[in-house]
Write an enzyme that holds these catalytic residues in place. Structure first.
Site, short mmCIF file in Angstrom:
data_model
loop_
_atom_site.label_atom_id
_atom_site.label_comp_id
_atom_site.label_asym_id
_atom_site.label_seq_id
_atom_site.Cartn_x
_atom_site.Cartn_y
_atom_site.Cartn_z
CG LEU A 14 -2.08 1.01 1.19
CD1 LEU A 14 -2.84 0.99 -0.12
CD2 LEU A 14 -3.02 0.80 2.35
CG HIS A 15 4.53 1.75 -0.90
ND1 HIS A 15 5.12 1.63 -2.13
CD2 HIS A 15 5.00 0.74 -0.14
CE1 HIS A 15 5.93 0.59 -2.12
NE2 HIS A 15 5.88 0.02 -0.93
CB ALA A 16 3.88 3.66 -5.31
#
Lengths: 92, 591
Positions: A14-16
């Site tokens: 859960l990033h970018a």
């Protein structure tokens, strides 16, 4: 208080870009939503509309997170957010 | 530069009408020249836009101004954060690809509730809004940094956003590349790799920097985009926004308020650059001696462009594109797909794959140690195999799989080889992976000096002149004050090229020595390299036609003569001047 769990589907976690899509969706809701890693106390939950909070959560592919919200429409709102988290957004 | 003085009177008359509104302080600059190092040819006239200086840090402990309530200050901060978010979002819409994603993510950070709340809390305790956002962002950046990997890299984005918010609060221009609706010449101290994401080649028509050297990122960006560029032009930071200047990216000169002479030169460049855009696909000298001209590429899209530009193959496939921006190693399947895209663009032609070159200015969280005190001399290139064994073997296996069933002739080479033993080990890894043509890069002077022994183990070598220069001259590529040392025209660097070619002769099988550094893209230097015995030249696709045109103007004996001139020159400047004087075609073409 409504509560849902979701398993992170994006390969990068859960990033970018996936985090950006999620945060933008939370931002459009009229209610406040929190996010925490499964098993962590609700008091430590973070503001789900903050990209920086989401990034510091460090949820990887396959991790389970807990979403919480209160108020009218909380159940429907959380259902829609779960759907986003359980899609591999990075693949799109 | 000569002849510019003569035109000054004409310049003044012309500029009076065009720039009547200019502040008198600038008038003293009319006809002023700046000299730097030309790193990408082209003659062009346009208005200056300065890249704003980095945002100054607000004083430590800076308090709220008297008469300002914390509510007002908090509101000002929220307004500034929102404004920065809107600005970045607007710009993301007109951006494309990676640039767009970076802008979208930073736009979200600018108005992030966590960041803004932390800053508002500090304002409530009496801090000025500038200092509050400064400290709040520093804490967030530190937290991200401590998380390591991908998150650590995002810390830079938070600090970028912080600078923008402080600039907004102060009412000064945002840091970074300025935004304009009309084309301009970008004047900056230097450009960072991150600036490429926001550099719009439709708007920026030339680059001028006060710092940086011929191998700096500014130079590499300029050559890749085909923009005229001058670096290390001391004093250009004092130019005012909107000033019209003439930039000669070959001569390395800048003239303020150009006149009729320069207008004519810029016009002529427009015509000759259009003619130069054509390369017939065969590099050769005047006497027919063949010099295959290949291209340096960083992915399938680049490869398609290079093939369209007539490249006779790929002399350097940078495989980092597969690995950068990642916190884990890409799978073999992912790598196979990425490499095949490049191979497919060159059926029947040579594609030289360079194995992963991480470290120094290209850190990778899963492979390199960012805390090395001296990363250019650290674990980089082939050496990452010492500390993270397995990555290289998996990459070689991916290259071999990708090569299967393609019509490209796939060669493989390792970067940063220092000894014959390393070359031997690399060749054994290639052979185990089923790759038939192993080679190594010559970037470390020790490899140039022992080229004969190295070539006993591998089938070819390729000179990486950027690093070879930096190591031969002990001068960091990125440092402006060392720019004069850091040029491949240095006779010492040319000697190393000569020794490498000699090593190949001594080994006895005439194994090819190529050049894939920026030096090959300089048409005058290309002639010298061929004269020294270099067999192939690989460069950014944009340089192919210019290099081909100049090579076609000399015979092999002439090139050898020019090489001798350069080798025996007393300085890099002399070497360049002496060779250029003997190549009148350069001036005709504006190169």
């Amino acid at each position: 208080m409504s509560e849902r769990t979701a398993v992170i589907a994006s390969r990068v976690g859960l990033h970018a870009r996936p985090a950006g899509i999620f945060v933008a969706a939370v931002g459009e809701l009229p209610i406040e939503v929190t996010i925490a890693m499964a098993g962590e106390p609700a008091d430590d939950a973070m503001d789900a509309s903050s990209i920086l909070s989401i990034m510091s959560l460090g949820a990887s592919n396959g991790d389970t997170v807990v979403l919480r919200a209160e108020g009218d429409g909380a159940d429907e709102a959380l259902d829609s957010l779960v759907k986003i988290l359980e899609t591999d957004l990075d693949a799109e | 530069m000569l002849g510019m003085k003569k035109s000054r009177t004409i310049v003044q008359t012309l500029s009076n009408s065009a720039d009547a509104s200019r502040a008198p302080a600038d008038a003293t600059e009319i006809g002023r020249t700046f000299a730097g190092i030309g790193v990408s040819p082209g003659r062009i006239i346009g208005p200056v836009l300065l890249m704003p200086a980095a945002v100054r840090e607000p004083a430590v402990g800076e308090r709220l101004a008297e008469g300002t309530s914390s509510e007002e200050a908090s509101a000002a901060l929220r307004t500034a954060a929102k404004a920065v978010q809107t600005d970045l979002t607007d710009r993301s819409i007109s951006a494309s690809g990676a640039g767009r994603e970076v802008l979208e993510a930073t736009a979200l950070m600018a108005n992030d509730p966590m960041l803004v709340k932390a800053a508002v809390k500090l304002i409530t305790n009496g801090a000025s809004p500038e200092r509050a956002i400064w400290d709040a962002a520093a804490s967030v950046a530190e937290m991200l940094h401590n998380l390591g990997g991908y998150m650590a890299e995002r810390a830079t984005d938070v600090l970028d956003v912080r600078g923008r918010i402080v600039a907004e609060l102060r009412g000064v221009p945002a840091p970074g590349i300025p935004y304009s609706d009309t084309p301009f010449i970008l004047v900056a101290e230097d450009l960072a790799p991150a600036d490429t994401a926001t550099l719009d080649p439709a708007k920026v028509i030339a680059l001028v920097t006060s710092s940086g050297g011929p191998q700096s990122h500014t130079a590499i960006i300029a050559r890749a985009l085909g923009l005229p560029a001058v670096v290390a032009a001391v004093g250009v930071g004092a130019l005012a926004d909107g000033t019209r200047i003439f930039v000669d990216g070959a001569a390395g000169t800048i003239l303020v308020d150009p006149g009729a002479d320069e207008v004519a030169l810029a016009k002529a460049w427009e015509t000759s650059s259009a003619a130069l855009a054509v390369f017939d696909g065969t590099g050769r000298l005047k006497d027919g001696h063949l010099v295959p001209l290949l291209s340096n590429v960083g992915g399938a899209r680049d490869a398609d462009k290079a093939a369209a530009a007539g490249a006779e193959g790929v002399g350097l496939l940078r495989t980092e594109f597969c690995f950068l921006e990642r916190d884990t190693e890409p799978s073999i399947a992912e790598q196979v797909e990425a490499y095949r895209g490049v191979f497919d663009a060159f059926p029947g032609k040579k594609v030289v794959v360079r194995t992963l070159d991480a470290g120094a200015d290209k850190p990778l969280p899963f492979l390199t140690d960012a805390s090395e005190p001296n990363p250019a001399l650290g674990v980089r290139g082939y050496r990452t195999d010492f500390t993270s064994p397995g990555v290289l073997e998996r990459q070689l296996s991916a290259i071999a799989q990708a090569a299967e069933g393609t019509e490209a002739h796939v060669w493989v080479m390792a970067p940063m080889i220092s000894t014959a033993e390393e070359a031997e080990h690399f060749a054994s890894l290639c052979s185990a992976a089923g790759l038939a043509t192993p080679g190594v890069m010559v970037e470390v002077p020790s490899a140039a000096l022992t080229a004969a022994s190295i070539l006993e183990h591998v089938d070819f070598v390729s000179l990486g002149t950027n690093d070879l220069t930096q190591y031969a001259m002990a001068a960091d590529r990125q440092l402006g004050p060392l720019a004069a040392l850091n040029t491949p025209w240095q006779p010492a660097v040319l000697q190393l090229v000569r020794l490498t070619v000699n090593g190949s002769h001594d080994e006895g099988h005439d194994k090819p020595v190529g050049v894939c550094g920026e030096a090959a893209a300089d048409p005058a230097l290309a002639v010298v390299l061929v004269g020294l015995g270099v067999a192939t030249l690989s460069m950014t696709a944009r340089a192919l036609s210019a290099v081909a045109a100049v090579l076609a103007s000399v015979t092999l004996p002439e090139a050898q003569q020019l090489a001798k001139l350069a080798l025996t020159a007393h300085s890099a400047t002399d070497a360049r001047r002496l060779v250029r004087e003997k190549l009148p075609i350069l001036n005709t073409l504006g190169l």
